[in-house]
Write a protein that holds these residues in place. Sequence first.
Motif, short mmCIF file in Angstrom:
data_model
loop_
_atom_site.label_atom_id
_atom_site.label_comp_id
_atom_site.label_asym_id
_atom_site.label_seq_id
_atom_site.Cartn_x
_atom_site.Cartn_y
_atom_site.Cartn_z
N PRO A 178 27.07 58.52 -10.74
CA PRO A 178 27.38 57.13 -11.06
C PRO A 178 28.54 56.99 -12.03
O PRO A 178 28.69 57.78 -12.96
N LEU A 179 29.37 55.98 -11.78
CA LEU A 179 30.50 55.66 -12.66
C LEU A 179 30.35 54.21 -13.12
O LEU A 179 30.09 53.33 -12.31
N ARG A 180 30.54 53.99 -14.41
CA ARG A 180 30.43 52.64 -14.94
C ARG A 180 31.38 52.49 -16.13
O ARG A 180 31.33 53.30 -17.06
N GLY A 181 32.26 51.53 -16.07
CA GLY A 181 33.15 51.26 -17.17
C GLY A 181 34.52 51.91 -17.02
O GLY A 181 34.70 52.84 -16.23
N GLU A 182 35.47 51.41 -17.80
CA GLU A 182 36.84 51.90 -17.72
C GLU A 182 36.94 53.39 -18.05
O GLU A 182 37.59 54.16 -17.34
N ALA A 183 36.29 53.79 -19.15
CA ALA A 183 36.41 55.18 -19.61
C ALA A 183 35.87 56.16 -18.58
O ALA A 183 36.47 57.21 -18.33
N ALA A 184 34.72 55.83 -17.96
CA ALA A 184 34.11 56.73 -16.98
C ALA A 184 34.99 56.87 -15.75
O ALA A 184 35.15 57.98 -15.21
N LEU A 185 35.60 55.78 -15.32
CA LEU A 185 36.44 55.85 -14.12
C LEU A 185 37.71 56.65 -14.41
O LEU A 185 38.09 57.53 -13.62
N LEU A 186 38.35 56.39 -15.53
CA LEU A 186 39.56 57.14 -15.89
C LEU A 186 39.25 58.61 -16.07
O LEU A 186 40.04 59.48 -15.67
#
Length: 436
Positions: A178-186
């Motif tokens: 799972p990915l959530r939020g700007e930091a996790a995606l970057l």
Amino acid sequence: MDGHLDRRRFLQGTAALALGLGVGASACGPQGAAEGTPLKFWNLFTGGDGARMMELVTAFQQARPEVSLQATTLSWGTPYYTKLAMAAAGGRSPDVAVLHLSRLAGYAPAGLLDPYDPALLAEFGLTASAFPAAAWQRAQHQGLVYALPLDTHPLVLFYNTEICGKAGLLGPDGRLLPLRGEAALLDAFRRAKQAGAQQGVVMAVSADINPWRLFWTLYRQQGGELFDPAATRLVLDEAKALRALKFLRAITVESGVARGDLNNNAAVAMFGSGQAGFFWNGEWEMPTFVEQNTPFDVIPFPAIYDTAGVHGDAHALVLPHRADRDPARTRAAVDFVRFLLQHSLTWAKGGHIPAYRPVATSPEYAQLGPASRYAAAADSLELDPPCWFGGAASELQNRAGAVFSQVCAGGLTPEAAIPEFTSAMRTLLATPRPQL
């Protein structure tokens, strides 16, 4: 045509051109069919979508040999919508046509479409419970149904399973964690690049409509509105818009995980050839990667902010306005629409999410693999604002894309982009709506 052109028909043609091409453009549209000719169906599908639609048309002709059906494919975008508007303005349109649902606000209020008969829809089982709530709501104008959604097609997140596996981004089931939020995606994009990808993520962000789609996803995930409900006044939340643009710039310029100058063909080629860990685009690109044997999977685009909203649209089936609409032909047309919906599993093989719930919830659709793994996005679809100048291949998308592509390329700061974008939107709002 008649040897003269009265004022009403002149105004109809002028308004239709504005709806088809945008402000200040012109073209000429075809004449529709007279009674006694085959049932006419216009669409804008080519490539794999075109082949699947013709498969459905052929199946209908075999199932209903008593109905003569003629299918015509026109060029996607401006050429298609110009010809459809011109034909409908003259009341001599095809019996059935495809319309992006985001375009309905420009066509139904202008009298370019005829509403479906509620009794006929009920008889054929084509009622609200058979479609996603958001799409059904956008299919209506003044309480009448003007469109029946064939699919929903959102932006999704493709990922290369081999690269993401090396980067430690997959769980025990082989699926993306799972990915959530700007930091996790970057961070996921960076790790994909560190694992050997030339680009952490690829996106089509050159001067086309895709930068608008990316922005609208991020802006709507924050709950941002663009216009008031009547689409007469700009209500842009500049703080939320700036946050979305700063994140797009972070991906394409500041972080080094992506390029900000790719067009769609280049982005598709890079992901398909294994040069990128992720690809942010529409699900309609999926058949290309299947054909190329790219090691990939796909998920709904993650919720970066408050909601899981994502830009998307729906191909819908409409009844363009006909001055001589005949009940028997209309009934045959609705029967054809029902057939397409009932057999839309064939359509779903191209990546689109079936809008017709009996197909979308069927075991057969669940077994389509990647094509069924982002079905939940249909409930989070964010169409363009309902304004006459919005929707697929519209002035709104083109003008917004021209501004936001500069942000992704590094030529314009997010702060400088806001006034340029608002100026473009105010210009469109100030343009008089075409009157028929």
